[in-house]
Design a protein around this motif. Structure first.
Motif, PDB file in Angstrom:
ATOM      1  N   UNK A 158      -6.903 104.131  72.793  1.00  0.00           N
ATOM      2  CA  UNK A 158      -6.035 104.583  71.687  1.00  0.00           C
ATOM      3  C   UNK A 158      -6.159 106.260  71.213  1.00  0.00           C
ATOM      4  N   UNK A 159      -5.051 106.638  70.708  1.00  0.00           N
ATOM      5  CA  UNK A 159      -5.051 108.498  70.356  1.00  0.00           C
ATOM      6  C   UNK A 159      -4.551 108.212  68.811  1.00  0.00           C
ATOM      7  N   UNK A 160      -5.372 108.854  68.820  1.00  0.00           N
ATOM      8  CA  UNK A 160      -4.880 109.077  66.940  1.00  0.00           C
ATOM      9  C   UNK A 160      -3.762 109.615  66.556  1.00  0.00           C
ATOM     10  N   UNK A 161      -3.129 109.622  64.913  1.00  0.00           N
ATOM     11  CA  UNK A 161      -2.059 110.288  64.695  1.00  0.00           C
ATOM     12  C   UNK A 161      -1.904 111.930  65.158  1.00  0.00           C
ATOM     13  N   UNK A 162      -3.277 112.102  64.832  1.00  0.00           N
ATOM     14  CA  UNK A 162      -3.858 113.700  65.275  1.00  0.00           C
ATOM     15  C   UNK A 162      -3.916 113.908  66.326  1.00  0.00           C
ATOM     16  N   UNK A 163      -3.910 113.409  67.168  1.00  0.00           N
ATOM     17  CA  UNK A 163      -4.386 113.610  68.596  1.00  0.00           C
ATOM     18  C   UNK A 163      -5.510 114.327  69.230  1.00  0.00           C
ATOM     19  N   UNK A 164      -6.072 114.213  68.079  1.00  0.00           N
ATOM     20  CA  UNK A 164      -8.377 115.107  68.360  1.00  0.00           C
ATOM     21  C   UNK A 164      -8.870 113.814  68.690  1.00  0.00           C
ATOM     22  N   UNK A 165      -8.164 112.431  68.543  1.00  0.00           N
ATOM     23  CA  UNK A 165      -9.911 111.656  69.064  1.00  0.00           C
ATOM     24  C   UNK A 165      -8.653 110.905  69.530  1.00  0.00           C
ATOM     25  N   UNK A 166      -9.204 110.549  70.297  1.00  0.00           N
ATOM     26  CA  UNK A 166      -9.210 109.372  72.127  1.00  0.00           C
ATOM     27  C   UNK A 166     -10.635 108.798  72.040  1.00  0.00           C
ATOM     28  N   UNK A 167     -10.177 107.205  72.781  1.00  0.00           N
ATOM     29  CA  UNK A 167     -11.142 106.675  72.891  1.00  0.00           C
ATOM     30  C   UNK A 167     -10.240 105.973  74.529  1.00  0.00           C
ATOM     31  N   UNK A 168     -11.128 104.813  75.608  1.00  0.00           N
ATOM     32  CA  UNK A 168     -10.411 104.174  76.518  1.00  0.00           C
ATOM     33  C   UNK A 168     -11.563 102.771  77.098  1.00  0.00           C
ATOM     34  N   UNK A 169     -10.938 102.201  77.395  1.00  0.00           N
ATOM     35  CA  UNK A 169     -11.320 101.416  78.102  1.00  0.00           C
ATOM     36  C   UNK A 169     -12.586 101.577  79.126  1.00  0.00           C
ATOM     37  N   UNK A 170     -13.498 100.543  79.187  1.00  0.00           N
ATOM     38  CA  UNK A 170     -14.689 101.304  80.372  1.00  0.00           C
ATOM     39  C   UNK A 170     -13.509 100.964  81.575  1.00  0.00           C
ATOM     40  N   UNK A 171     -12.346 100.102  81.995  1.00  0.00           N
ATOM     41  CA  UNK A 171     -12.142 100.125  82.859  1.00  0.00           C
ATOM     42  C   UNK A 171     -11.017 101.520  83.574  1.00  0.00           C
ATOM     43  N   UNK A 172     -10.798 101.978  82.615  1.00  0.00           N
ATOM     44  CA  UNK A 172     -10.110 102.858  82.612  1.00  0.00           C
ATOM     45  C   UNK A 172     -11.386 105.000  82.684  1.00  0.00           C
ATOM     46  N   UNK A 173     -12.056 104.499  81.997  1.00  0.00           N
ATOM     47  CA  UNK A 173     -12.780 106.179  82.292  1.00  0.00           C
ATOM     48  C   UNK A 173     -12.796 106.512  82.772  1.00  0.00           C
ATOM     49  N   UNK A 174     -12.442 108.138  82.476  1.00  0.00           N
ATOM     50  CA  UNK A 174     -13.085 109.113  83.306  1.00  0.00           C
ATOM     51  C   UNK A 174     -11.812 109.581  84.410  1.00  0.00           C
ATOM     52  N   UNK A 175     -10.794 108.438  83.879  1.00  0.00           N
ATOM     53  CA  UNK A 175      -9.444 107.992  85.529  1.00  0.00           C
ATOM     54  C   UNK A 175      -8.699 108.771  85.085  1.00  0.00           C
ATOM     55  N   UNK A 176      -8.266 107.921  83.623  1.00  0.00           N
ATOM     56  CA  UNK A 176      -7.020 107.717  82.247  1.00  0.00           C
ATOM     57  C   UNK A 176      -6.957 108.889  81.605  1.00  0.00           C
ATOM     58  N   UNK A 177      -6.208 109.674  81.516  1.00  0.00           N
ATOM     59  CA  UNK A 177      -6.407 110.395  79.866  1.00  0.00           C
ATOM     60  C   UNK A 177      -4.799 110.069  79.165  1.00  0.00           C
ATOM     61  N   UNK A 178      -4.638 110.490  77.505  1.00  0.00           N
ATOM     62  CA  UNK A 178      -3.982 110.186  76.762  1.00  0.00           C
ATOM     63  C   UNK A 178      -3.896 111.926  75.895  1.00  0.00           C
TER      64      UNK A 178
END
Length: 130
Positions: free
Chosen positions: A50-70
């Protein structure tokens, strides 16, 4: 036509990478929070990022943390999902969805898999297999 269109899916080997795109047409995506979801056959839809409209904040699901970036490129009116170190369990149909939050906003109210969004894309399929 107001729509989101995903692209970039395909076949990747385990350990490989893919970069998915979520492009908006007919509206300014930089006013919208964007979530990526995936759904594998026989499984429930899962939130990926999930990425904010500013792009400054992003959160990830536990299964993809450390591997995926948005991230997002406002000039391209698109949001991206960089997927590295892919695993067979990442195989799924990937969708993006957008909900209005205002321009350059850090609002991180992410509706989640069952939430309401203003726009959904049609999905792009990712298969991870050797």
């Amino acid at each position: 036509q107001l729509q989101l269109v995903e692209s970039g899916g395909g076949l990747a080997q385990p350990g490989g990478s893919l970069r998915l795109s979520c492009a908006a047409s007919g509206f300014n995506l930089d006013h919208y929070l964007v979530q990526w979801f995936r759904q594998a056959p026989g499984k429930e839809r899962e939130g990926v990022s999930c990425i904010s409209s500013s792009g400054e904040r992003v959160i990830y699901g536990d299964s993809v943390k450390g591997r995926f970036t948005s991230d997002r490129d406002n000039g391209e009116n698109a949001v991206y999902l960089q997927m590295n170190s892919l695993k067979p369990e990442d195989t799924a149909l990937y969708h993006c969805a957008a909900i209005y939050r205002g321009w350059n906003n850090n609002d991180m109210r992410c509706p989640g898999p069952g939430g309401e969004f203003d726009y959904w894309g049609q999905g792009t399929r990712v298969t991870v297999s050797s």
